[in-house]
Write a protein that holds these residues in place. Structure first.
Motif, PDB file in Angstrom:
ATOM      1  N   GLY A  41       0.787  -1.227   0.000  1.00 55.04           N
ATOM      2  CA  GLY A  41       0.000   0.000   0.000  1.00 55.04           C
ATOM      3  C   GLY A  41       0.817   1.274   0.000  1.00 55.04           C
ATOM      4  O   GLY A  41       0.270   2.359  -0.218  1.00 55.04           O
ATOM      5  N   SER A  42       2.118   1.173   0.236  1.00 55.54           N
ATOM      6  CA  SER A  42       2.972   2.359   0.256  1.00 55.54           C
ATOM      7  C   SER A  42       3.480   2.674  -1.151  1.00 55.54           C
ATOM      8  O   SER A  42       3.105   2.024  -2.125  1.00 55.54           O
ATOM      9  N   SER A  43       4.341   3.682  -1.252  1.00 55.49           N
ATOM     10  CA  SER A  43       4.936   4.074  -2.531  1.00 55.49           C
ATOM     11  C   SER A  43       6.443   3.877  -2.476  1.00 55.49           C
ATOM     12  O   SER A  43       7.047   3.888  -1.402  1.00 55.49           O
ATOM     13  N   LEU A  44       7.036   3.712  -3.646  1.00 53.67           N
ATOM     14  CA  LEU A  44       8.485   3.545  -3.737  1.00 53.67           C
ATOM     15  C   LEU A  44       9.021   4.467  -4.814  1.00 53.67           C
ATOM     16  O   LEU A  44       8.622   4.399  -5.970  1.00 53.67           O
ATOM     17  N   ASP A  45       9.926   5.344  -4.403  1.00 62.82           N
ATOM     18  CA  ASP A  45      10.517   6.331  -5.298  1.00 62.82           C
ATOM     19  C   ASP A  45      11.904   5.853  -5.715  1.00 62.82           C
ATOM     20  O   ASP A  45      12.829   5.832  -4.904  1.00 62.82           O
ATOM     21  N   PHE A  46      12.041   5.444  -6.969  1.00 64.65           N
ATOM     22  CA  PHE A  46      13.335   5.002  -7.485  1.00 64.65           C
ATOM     23  C   PHE A  46      14.119   6.219  -7.966  1.00 64.65           C
ATOM     24  O   PHE A  46      13.659   6.954  -8.839  1.00 64.65           O
ATOM     25  N   GLN A  47      15.312   6.409  -7.413  1.00 67.11           N
ATOM     26  CA  GLN A  47      16.153   7.540  -7.790  1.00 67.11           C
ATOM     27  C   GLN A  47      17.547   7.040  -8.160  1.00 67.11           C
ATOM     28  O   GLN A  47      18.421   6.921  -7.300  1.00 67.11           O
ATOM     29  N   PRO A  48      17.766   6.729  -9.415  1.00 69.10           N
ATOM     30  CA  PRO A  48      19.106   6.297  -9.829  1.00 69.10           C
ATOM     31  C   PRO A  48      20.109   7.430  -9.673  1.00 69.10           C
ATOM     32  O   PRO A  48      19.767   8.605  -9.794  1.00 69.10           O
ATOM     33  N   GLU A  49      21.345   7.064  -9.390  1.00 69.70           N
ATOM     34  CA  GLU A  49      22.383   8.065  -9.136  1.00 69.70           C
ATOM     35  C   GLU A  49      23.158   8.362 -10.417  1.00 69.70           C
ATOM     36  O   GLU A  49      24.251   7.836 -10.645  1.00 69.70           O
ATOM     37  N   TYR A  50      22.569   9.203 -11.254  1.00 70.00           N
ATOM     38  CA  TYR A  50      23.232   9.647 -12.474  1.00 70.00           C
ATOM     39  C   TYR A  50      23.483  11.148 -12.376  1.00 70.00           C
ATOM     40  O   TYR A  50      22.555  11.913 -12.093  1.00 70.00           O
ATOM     41  N   PRO A  51      24.703  11.603 -12.606  1.00 68.77           N
ATOM     42  CA  PRO A  51      24.970  13.050 -12.593  1.00 68.77           C
ATOM     43  C   PRO A  51      24.140  13.767 -13.658  1.00 68.77           C
ATOM     44  O   PRO A  51      23.804  13.192 -14.704  1.00 68.77           O
ATOM     45  N   ASN A  52      23.805  15.012 -13.389  1.00 65.84           N
ATOM     46  CA  ASN A  52      23.018  15.801 -14.338  1.00 65.84           C
ATOM     47  C   ASN A  52      23.714  15.876 -15.695  1.00 65.84           C
ATOM     48  O   ASN A  52      24.928  16.077 -15.782  1.00 65.84           O
ATOM     49  N   GLY A  53      22.923  15.695 -16.736  1.00 69.99           N
ATOM     50  CA  GLY A  53      23.440  15.820 -18.087  1.00 69.99           C
ATOM     51  C   GLY A  53      24.105  14.580 -18.638  1.00 69.99           C
ATOM     52  O   GLY A  53      24.589  14.589 -19.773  1.00 69.99           O
ATOM     53  N   THR A  54      24.134  13.493 -17.851  1.00 72.93           N
ATOM     54  CA  THR A  54      24.809  12.281 -18.324  1.00 72.93           C
ATOM     55  C   THR A  54      23.851  11.288 -18.970  1.00 72.93           C
ATOM     56  O   THR A  54      24.296  10.290 -19.534  1.00 72.93           O
ATOM     57  N   VAL A  55      22.537  11.542 -18.885  1.00 73.26           N
ATOM     58  CA  VAL A  55      21.552  10.601 -19.418  1.00 73.26           C
ATOM     59  C   VAL A  55      20.682  11.295 -20.457  1.00 73.26           C
ATOM     60  O   VAL A  55      20.087  12.341 -20.191  1.00 73.26           O
ATOM     61  N   SER A  56      20.632  10.703 -21.645  1.00 73.17           N
ATOM     62  CA  SER A  56      19.754  11.222 -22.699  1.00 73.17           C
ATOM     63  C   SER A  56      18.549  10.312 -22.918  1.00 73.17           C
ATOM     64  O   SER A  56      17.529  10.736 -23.456  1.00 73.17           O
ATOM     65  N   PHE A  57      18.670   9.065 -22.502  1.00 79.06           N
ATOM     66  CA  PHE A  57      17.549   8.127 -22.619  1.00 79.06           C
ATOM     67  C   PHE A  57      17.706   7.049 -21.550  1.00 79.06           C
ATOM     68  O   PHE A  57      18.817   6.591 -21.269  1.00 79.06           O
ATOM     69  N   ALA A  58      16.585   6.669 -20.929  1.00 77.50           N
ATOM     70  CA  ALA A  58      16.618   5.609 -19.917  1.00 77.50           C
ATOM     71  C   ALA A  58      15.405   4.710 -20.087  1.00 77.50           C
ATOM     72  O   ALA A  58      14.299   5.181 -20.366  1.00 77.50           O
ATOM     73  N   GLU A  59      15.635   3.431 -19.923  1.00 78.03           N
ATOM     74  CA  GLU A  59      14.561   2.440 -20.015  1.00 78.03           C
ATOM     75  C   GLU A  59      14.465   1.692 -18.688  1.00 78.03           C
ATOM     76  O   GLU A  59      15.453   1.140 -18.199  1.00 78.03           O
ATOM     77  N   TRP A  60      13.256   1.696 -18.120  1.00 82.32           N
ATOM     78  CA  TRP A  60      13.014   1.003 -16.865  1.00 82.32           C
ATOM     79  C   TRP A  60      12.400  -0.366 -17.133  1.00 82.32           C
ATOM     80  O   TRP A  60      11.521  -0.509 -17.981  1.00 82.32           O
ATOM     81  N   LYS A  61      12.870  -1.368 -16.377  1.00 77.45           N
ATOM     82  CA  LYS A  61      12.351  -2.727 -16.525  1.00 77.45           C
ATOM     83  C   LYS A  61      12.018  -3.311 -15.159  1.00 77.45           C
ATOM     84  O   LYS A  61      12.629  -2.952 -14.152  1.00 77.45           O
ATOM     85  N   PHE A  62      11.043  -4.211 -15.172  1.00 71.84           N
ATOM     86  CA  PHE A  62      10.707  -4.987 -13.975  1.00 71.84           C
ATOM     87  C   PHE A  62      10.754  -6.459 -14.354  1.00 71.84           C
ATOM     88  O   PHE A  62       9.995  -6.907 -15.214  1.00 71.84           O
TER      89      PHE A  62
END
Length: 236
Positions: A41-62
């Motif tokens: 019933g709670s929430s989970l906030d996923f925060q990957p540790e990528y420095p600003n400007g280092t990611v142009s595209f990201a794909e999340w999988k479960f």
């Protein structure tokens, strides 16, 4: 294996390897794995540790099933998945939030990202969703022992609504485990026993006050006299 600016890039056991014509340079860029426990019933906030400007595209999988995309213009897309209607994008952190967690949401989440210089290290989150403890109950049973002039006490602690629970006793006695047995004498008076039940996402406690009183069992003679007096009174 992929080509980036003349380099041959491959991911082997979480290690980024660059094959260069003049030799081989191995850059350790191990996958980062984080273990997370959350309550149903709670929430989970996923925060990957990528420095600003280092990611142009990201794909999340479960569990290797694609459920979210992020692009450098801070836009998200959420394909149909078991999380449909429960996802929010964290536009500043490349992250996602899964709301109203359920036990079936336990599993391996991962984010594979690309940046201006190619693929960046994959980040993995192993997630365990558990039901929280809703209440704690203490069951007690005590018997008088003539030989020791004391009570044998047997108490058992039970957590409701959850599994994989650990128990800790405090107060009059200190111990671990769901069940506790001990001796209590009348001279000790009233004592308080506390049980704390806990799992990875919650904890709850209960208290019980115990005392031991001397029991006076009726002998056969007394019982017969009472029966005789009762019979006379009834006849009168």
């Amino acid at each position: 294996m992929q080509d980036y600016h003349g380099y041959h890039v491959s991911w082997i056991s979480g290690t980024l390897m660059f094959g260069i014509l003049q030799g081989v340079c191995v850059v350790m860029a191990d996958q980062k794995t984080v273990m997370l426990h959350r309550a149903t019933g709670s929430s989970l906030d996923f925060q990957p540790e990528y420095p600003n400007g280092t990611v142009s595209f990201a794909e999340w999988k479960f569990n290797e099933e694609h459920f979210a995309d992020y692009t450098s213009n801070r836009n998200y897309s959420f394909p149909a998945s078991q999380f449909s209607g429960r996802l929010k994008g964290n536009h500043d952190k490349v992250g996602v939030t899964v709301q109203k967690l359920q036990p079936q949401d336990s599993g391996v989440f991962s984010v594979v990202a690309d940046g201006p210089r190619g693929q960046v290290p994959t980040q993995i989150f192993k997630v365990y969703i558990e039901d929280p403890i809703t209440a704690v109950q203490i069951e007690k049973n005590q018997t008088w022992k003539v030989a020791t002039n004391s009570c044998n006490v047997d108490v058992k602690c039970a957590a409701l609504g959850a599994e994989s629970v650990s128990y800790l006793w405090s107060g009059y006695k200190t111990a671990s485990g769901a069940q506790l047995q001990f001796s209590l004498s009348p001279a000790e008076g009233a004592v308080t026993l506390n049980c704390t039940a806990a799992n990875n996402v919650s904890s709850s406690s209960a208290a019980e006050t115990l005392s031991c009183s001397i029991e006076q069992p009726k002998t056969g003679t007394i019982s017969n006299e009472l029966f005789y007096l009762s019979t006379i009174h009834h006849r009168l």
